[in-house]
Design a protein around this motif. Structure first.
Motif, PDB file in Angstrom:
ATOM      1  N   GLU A  84       2.786   1.780  10.231  1.00 19.38           N
ATOM      2  CA  GLU A  84       3.916   1.168   9.527  1.00 19.38           C
ATOM      3  C   GLU A  84       3.562   0.728   8.115  1.00 19.38           C
ATOM      4  OE1 GLU A  84       5.363  -2.045  11.897  1.00 19.38           O
ATOM      5  OE2 GLU A  84       5.717  -0.790  13.665  1.00 19.38           O
ATOM      6  N   VAL A  85       2.337   0.237   7.925  1.00 23.99           N
ATOM      7  CA  VAL A  85       1.957  -0.342   6.638  1.00 23.99           C
ATOM      8  C   VAL A  85       0.562   0.134   6.246  1.00 23.99           C
ATOM      9  CG1 VAL A  85       1.564  -2.472   5.329  1.00 23.99           C
ATOM     10  CG2 VAL A  85       3.319  -2.418   7.114  1.00 23.99           C
ATOM     11  N   ILE A  86       0.426   0.564   4.994  1.00 24.90           N
ATOM     12  CA  ILE A  86      -0.887   0.822   4.399  1.00 24.90           C
ATOM     13  C   ILE A  86      -1.168  -0.315   3.433  1.00 24.90           C
ATOM     14  CG2 ILE A  86      -2.270   2.346   2.936  1.00 24.90           C
ATOM     15  CD1 ILE A  86      -0.459   4.653   3.909  1.00 24.90           C
ATOM     16  N   GLN A  87      -2.244  -1.044   3.679  1.00 24.85           N
ATOM     17  CA  GLN A  87      -2.642  -2.156   2.817  1.00 24.85           C
ATOM     18  C   GLN A  87      -3.778  -1.699   1.919  1.00 24.85           C
ATOM     19  OE1 GLN A  87      -1.578  -5.747   2.547  1.00 24.85           O
ATOM     20  NE2 GLN A  87      -2.632  -5.084   0.684  1.00 24.85           N
ATOM     21  N   ILE A  88      -3.496  -1.504   0.634  1.00 25.98           N
ATOM     22  CA  ILE A  88      -4.562  -1.127  -0.283  1.00 25.98           C
ATOM     23  C   ILE A  88      -5.246  -2.378  -0.810  1.00 25.98           C
ATOM     24  CG2 ILE A  88      -3.517   1.082  -0.874  1.00 25.98           C
ATOM     25  CD1 ILE A  88      -2.510  -0.170  -3.469  1.00 25.98           C
ATOM     26  N   ALA A  89      -6.430  -2.195  -1.381  1.00 26.68           N
ATOM     27  CA  ALA A  89      -7.247  -3.336  -1.796  1.00 26.68           C
ATOM     28  C   ALA A  89      -7.040  -3.722  -3.252  1.00 26.68           C
ATOM     29  CB  ALA A  89      -8.726  -3.026  -1.553  1.00 26.68           C
ATOM     30  N   SER A  90      -6.238  -2.953  -3.975  1.00 22.95           N
ATOM     31  CA  SER A  90      -6.054  -3.209  -5.403  1.00 22.95           C
ATOM     32  C   SER A  90      -4.647  -3.698  -5.688  1.00 22.95           C
ATOM     33  CB  SER A  90      -6.309  -1.933  -6.207  1.00 22.95           C
ATOM     34  OG  SER A  90      -5.379  -0.919  -5.842  1.00 22.95           O
ATOM     35  N   ALA A  91      -4.497  -4.360  -6.834  1.00 18.22           N
ATOM     36  CA  ALA A  91      -3.158  -4.726  -7.282  1.00 18.22           C
ATOM     37  C   ALA A  91      -2.449  -3.499  -7.839  1.00 18.22           C
ATOM     38  CB  ALA A  91      -3.238  -5.829  -8.335  1.00 18.22           C
ATOM     39  N   GLY A  92      -3.196  -2.642  -8.536  1.00 18.17           N
ATOM     40  CA  GLY A  92      -2.625  -1.405  -9.050  1.00 18.17           C
ATOM     41  C   GLY A  92      -2.361  -0.415  -7.928  1.00 18.17           C
ATOM     42  N   PHE A  93      -1.252   0.300  -8.029  1.00 21.61           N
ATOM     43  CA  PHE A  93      -0.867   1.205  -6.949  1.00 21.61           C
ATOM     44  C   PHE A  93      -0.343   2.553  -7.445  1.00 21.61           C
ATOM     45  CE2 PHE A  93       2.615  -1.741  -7.933  1.00 21.61           C
ATOM     46  CZ  PHE A  93       3.615  -0.853  -8.326  1.00 21.61           C
ATOM     47  N   GLU A  94      -0.235   2.704  -8.762  1.00 19.90           N
ATOM     48  CA  GLU A  94       0.386   3.917  -9.290  1.00 19.90           C
ATOM     49  C   GLU A  94      -0.369   5.179  -8.905  1.00 19.90           C
ATOM     50  OE1 GLU A  94      -2.371   2.277 -12.465  1.00 19.90           O
ATOM     51  OE2 GLU A  94      -0.863   1.438 -11.120  1.00 19.90           O
ATOM     52  N   HIS A  95      -1.668   5.050  -8.647  1.00 13.67           N
ATOM     53  CA  HIS A  95      -2.499   6.202  -8.332  1.00 13.67           C
ATOM     54  C   HIS A  95      -2.248   6.766  -6.933  1.00 13.67           C
ATOM     55  CE1 HIS A  95      -4.444   2.588  -6.926  1.00 13.67           C
ATOM     56  NE2 HIS A  95      -5.297   3.256  -6.206  1.00 13.67           N
ATOM     57  N   VAL A  96      -1.617   5.985  -6.051  1.00 10.09           N
ATOM     58  CA  VAL A  96      -1.416   6.454  -4.675  1.00 10.09           C
ATOM     59  C   VAL A  96       0.052   6.686  -4.326  1.00 10.09           C
ATOM     60  CG1 VAL A  96      -3.522   5.353  -3.880  1.00 10.09           C
ATOM     61  CG2 VAL A  96      -1.361   4.120  -3.666  1.00 10.09           C
ATOM     62  N   LEU A  97       0.972   6.315  -5.211  1.00  9.54           N
ATOM     63  CA  LEU A  97       2.387   6.444  -4.888  1.00  9.54           C
ATOM     64  C   LEU A  97       2.780   7.830  -4.372  1.00  9.54           C
ATOM     65  CD1 LEU A  97       4.264   4.417  -7.664  1.00  9.54           C
ATOM     66  CD2 LEU A  97       4.123   3.906  -5.225  1.00  9.54           C
ATOM     67  N   PRO A  98       2.311   8.917  -4.992  1.00  6.41           N
ATOM     68  CA  PRO A  98       2.760  10.232  -4.519  1.00  6.41           C
ATOM     69  C   PRO A  98       2.178  10.635  -3.163  1.00  6.41           C
ATOM     70  CG  PRO A  98       1.892  10.338  -6.771  1.00  6.41           C
ATOM     71  CD  PRO A  98       1.466   9.031  -6.193  1.00  6.41           C
ATOM     72  N   LEU A  99       1.215   9.872  -2.652  1.00  7.08           N
ATOM     73  CA  LEU A  99       0.476  10.292  -1.461  1.00  7.08           C
ATOM     74  C   LEU A  99       0.898   9.563  -0.192  1.00  7.08           C
ATOM     75  CD1 LEU A  99      -3.099  10.331  -3.055  1.00  7.08           C
ATOM     76  CD2 LEU A  99      -1.492  12.232  -2.874  1.00  7.08           C
ATOM     77  N   VAL A 100       1.705   8.522  -0.321  1.00  6.52           N
ATOM     78  CA  VAL A 100       2.066   7.709   0.842  1.00  6.52           C
ATOM     79  C   VAL A 100       2.916   8.528   1.807  1.00  6.52           C
ATOM     80  CG1 VAL A 100       3.239   5.616   1.614  1.00  6.52           C
ATOM     81  CG2 VAL A 100       1.982   5.612  -0.547  1.00  6.52           C
ATOM     82  N   PRO A 101       2.531   8.597   3.096  1.00  4.58           N
ATOM     83  CA  PRO A 101       3.316   9.374   4.059  1.00  4.58           C
ATOM     84  C   PRO A 101       4.754   8.868   4.167  1.00  4.58           C
ATOM     85  CG  PRO A 101       1.173   8.775   4.976  1.00  4.58           C
ATOM     86  CD  PRO A 101       1.319   8.013   3.700  1.00  4.58           C
ATOM     87  N   ALA A 102       5.683   9.767   4.390  1.00  2.00           N
ATOM     88  CA  ALA A 102       7.090   9.404   4.510  1.00  2.00           C
ATOM     89  C   ALA A 102       7.278   8.378   5.623  1.00  2.00           C
ATOM     90  CB  ALA A 102       7.931  10.649   4.793  1.00  2.00           C
ATOM     91  N   GLY A 103       8.086   7.372   5.347  1.00  2.00           N
ATOM     92  CA  GLY A 103       8.400   6.368   6.348  1.00  2.00           C
ATOM     93  C   GLY A 103       7.383   5.266   6.493  1.00  2.00           C
ATOM     94  N   VAL A 104       6.299   5.313   5.727  1.00  2.00           N
ATOM     95  CA  VAL A 104       5.254   4.291   5.797  1.00  2.00           C
ATOM     96  C   VAL A 104       5.353   3.383   4.578  1.00  2.00           C
ATOM     97  CG1 VAL A 104       2.769   3.858   5.914  1.00  2.00           C
ATOM     98  CG2 VAL A 104       3.752   5.832   7.097  1.00  2.00           C
ATOM     99  N   ALA A 105       5.262   2.081   4.797  1.00  2.00           N
ATOM    100  CA  ALA A 105       5.319   1.116   3.695  1.00  2.00           C
ATOM    101  C   ALA A 105       3.952   0.989   3.032  1.00  2.00           C
ATOM    102  CB  ALA A 105       5.778  -0.244   4.214  1.00  2.00           C
ATOM    103  N   LEU A 106       3.957   0.808   1.731  1.00  2.00           N
ATOM    104  CA  LEU A 106       2.733   0.577   0.966  1.00  2.00           C
ATOM    105  C   LEU A 106       2.727  -0.860   0.481  1.00  2.00           C
ATOM    106  CD1 LEU A 106       0.165   1.801  -0.444  1.00  2.00           C
ATOM    107  CD2 LEU A 106       1.635   2.143  -2.454  1.00  2.00           C
ATOM    108  N   ALA A 107       1.623  -1.558   0.706  1.00  2.00           N
ATOM    109  CA  ALA A 107       1.467  -2.936   0.237  1.00  2.00           C
ATOM    110  C   ALA A 107       0.239  -3.009  -0.661  1.00  2.00           C
ATOM    111  CB  ALA A 107       1.319  -3.894   1.422  1.00  2.00           C
ATOM    112  N   ASN A 108       0.389  -3.676  -1.799  1.00  2.00           N
ATOM    113  CA  ASN A 108      -0.772  -3.828  -2.678  1.00  2.00           C
ATOM    114  C   ASN A 108      -1.398  -5.203  -2.474  1.00  2.00           C
ATOM    115  OD1 ASN A 108       1.014  -5.533  -4.031  1.00  2.00           O
ATOM    116  ND2 ASN A 108       0.557  -4.713  -6.058  1.00  2.00           N
ATOM    117  N   ALA A 109      -2.433  -5.484  -3.250  1.00  2.00           N
ATOM    118  CA  ALA A 109      -3.166  -6.753  -3.093  1.00  2.00           C
ATOM    119  C   ALA A 109      -2.844  -7.708  -4.226  1.00  2.00           C
ATOM    120  CB  ALA A 109      -4.664  -6.483  -3.006  1.00  2.00           C
ATOM    121  N   ARG A 110      -1.578  -7.708  -4.650  1.00  2.00           N
ATOM    122  CA  ARG A 110      -1.158  -8.620  -5.711  1.00  2.00           C
ATOM    123  C   ARG A 110      -1.508 -10.054  -5.335  1.00  2.00           C
ATOM    124  NH1 ARG A 110       3.738  -7.494  -5.384  1.00  2.00           N
ATOM    125  NH2 ARG A 110       4.571  -9.376  -4.379  1.00  2.00           N
ATOM    126  N   GLY A 111      -2.109 -10.773  -6.274  1.00  2.00           N
ATOM    127  CA  GLY A 111      -2.488 -12.156  -6.056  1.00  2.00           C
ATOM    128  C   GLY A 111      -3.920 -12.352  -5.603  1.00  2.00           C
TER     129      GLY A 111
END
Length: 314
Positions: free
Chosen positions: A67-94
């Motif tokens: 359901e959720v991919i939690q990346i370790a960075s605040a920046g996320f532009e590098h992975v946007l095109p790769l996220v599987p359909a229907g899966v939420a992407l969460a960054n490490a803002r803060g």
């Protein structure tokens, strides 16, 4: 039952008890295929720093309940095109605000007080006083990309008696009271600031934002700090200013990155380079584990993911 994958055992140990309705497993998709016994159980996948690319996200796509991919960075532009359909992407803002702010302050002090000259003299065992270095106090800093990281930078600079203003997409007054200007006002703003700090992500709008005209508008002897993304700065234009010794620079990020052996930035005058380490949080530290626990709580309570990224932006 939720199953949360984390990239190594140390992170699992740091998370500790996550509740009776959740379990933590160790899986790093940068290193292996999903464990066969866990493939259909994983609901939240936490990635390590610098985990990306089609192989990693292809492995994540093999997990049907993810359901959720939690990346370790605040920046996320590098992975946007790769996220599987229907899966939420969460960054490490803060999570990284304090670390980036600390490095920004360190870079500012090192450049203004010219610490590299003293480090070199120490290495040569030579006593070489220099009494005309600049102080941070009474200088003016413009933070380009004034969000949570920019605000954390502002706190530390103000403690050093620096006047701080910000730049964002639109003009506003930030919650901390900082005057934030619109990005289109940069040409008229730059001549009034001694220090310009870049904190923006790399997008079509920010690509080479710091170009020859931007740099030419900065006053003689002023300092450019980049803790955002390397491609926001036109490297050739910056090199021209550094080689003329008109400007100073302190760079946590570069274009290209990693900076190859022999690149002229390495030896450019008045330039400090550190290897993209300003915001790399240790994933066993409290700020990161608190984020993962908040992610677990959000699902448990039927709320949307914490730090949800709009993947439609890709």
């Amino acid at each position: 039952m939720m199953t949360i994958s984390v990239p190594d055992q140390a992170v699992a140990d740091a998370l500790g008890d996550v509740g009776d309705d959740a379990r933590v497993i160790v899986w790093n998709p940068a290193e292996s295929e999903p464990p066969e016994a866990e493939r259909e159980r994983i609901t939240i996948a936490c990635l390590a720093h610098y985990s990306g690319g089609r192989t990693v996200y292809g492995r994540l796509a093999q997990c049907p309940r993810l359901e959720v991919i939690q990346i370790a960075s605040a920046g996320f532009e590098h992975v946007l095109p790769l996220v599987p359909a229907g899966v939420a992407l969460a960054n490490a803002r803060g999570v990284h605000d304090s670390r980036v702010a600390e490095m920004t302050l360190a870079l500012a002090l090192a450049s203004r007080r010219q610490l590299p000259l003293f480090f070199d003299a120490q290495r040569r065992e030579t006593w070489e006083p220099k009494f005309d270095t600049r102080s941070l106090a009474d200088s003016r800093a413009l933070v380009v990309g004034y969000g949570s990281i920019g605000a954390a930078i502002g706190v530390r600079l103000r403690a050093s008696e620096v006047h701080v203003e910000g730049v964002a997409r639109s003009a506003r007054t930030a919650p901390d009271g900082t005057v934030v200007h619109a990005v289109e006002d940069l040409p008229t703003l730059l001549p009034a600031f001694d220090i310009v700090i870049i904190v923006t992500p790399h997008t079509d709008e920010t690509d080479k934002l710091v170009n020859a005209a931007f740099l030419a508008a900065m006053p003689d002897g002023s300092l450019l700090i980049n803790v955002g993304r390397g491609m926001v700065v036109d490297t050739d234009a910056l090199l021209a200013e550094l080689e003329s010794k008109r400007l100073f620079a302190a760079l946590d990020v570069t274009d290209p990155e990693p900076l190859p052996t022999g690149h002229p930035l390495w030896s450019a005058p008045q330039c400090i380079i550190v290897p993209h380490v300003a915001g790399v949080e240790v994933l066993t530290n409290r700020r990161y584990t608190d984020l993962v626990k908040s992610q677990i709580d959000a699902r448990r309570e039927g709320r949307g993911p914490v730090n949800l990224v709009d993947v439609r932006a890709s």
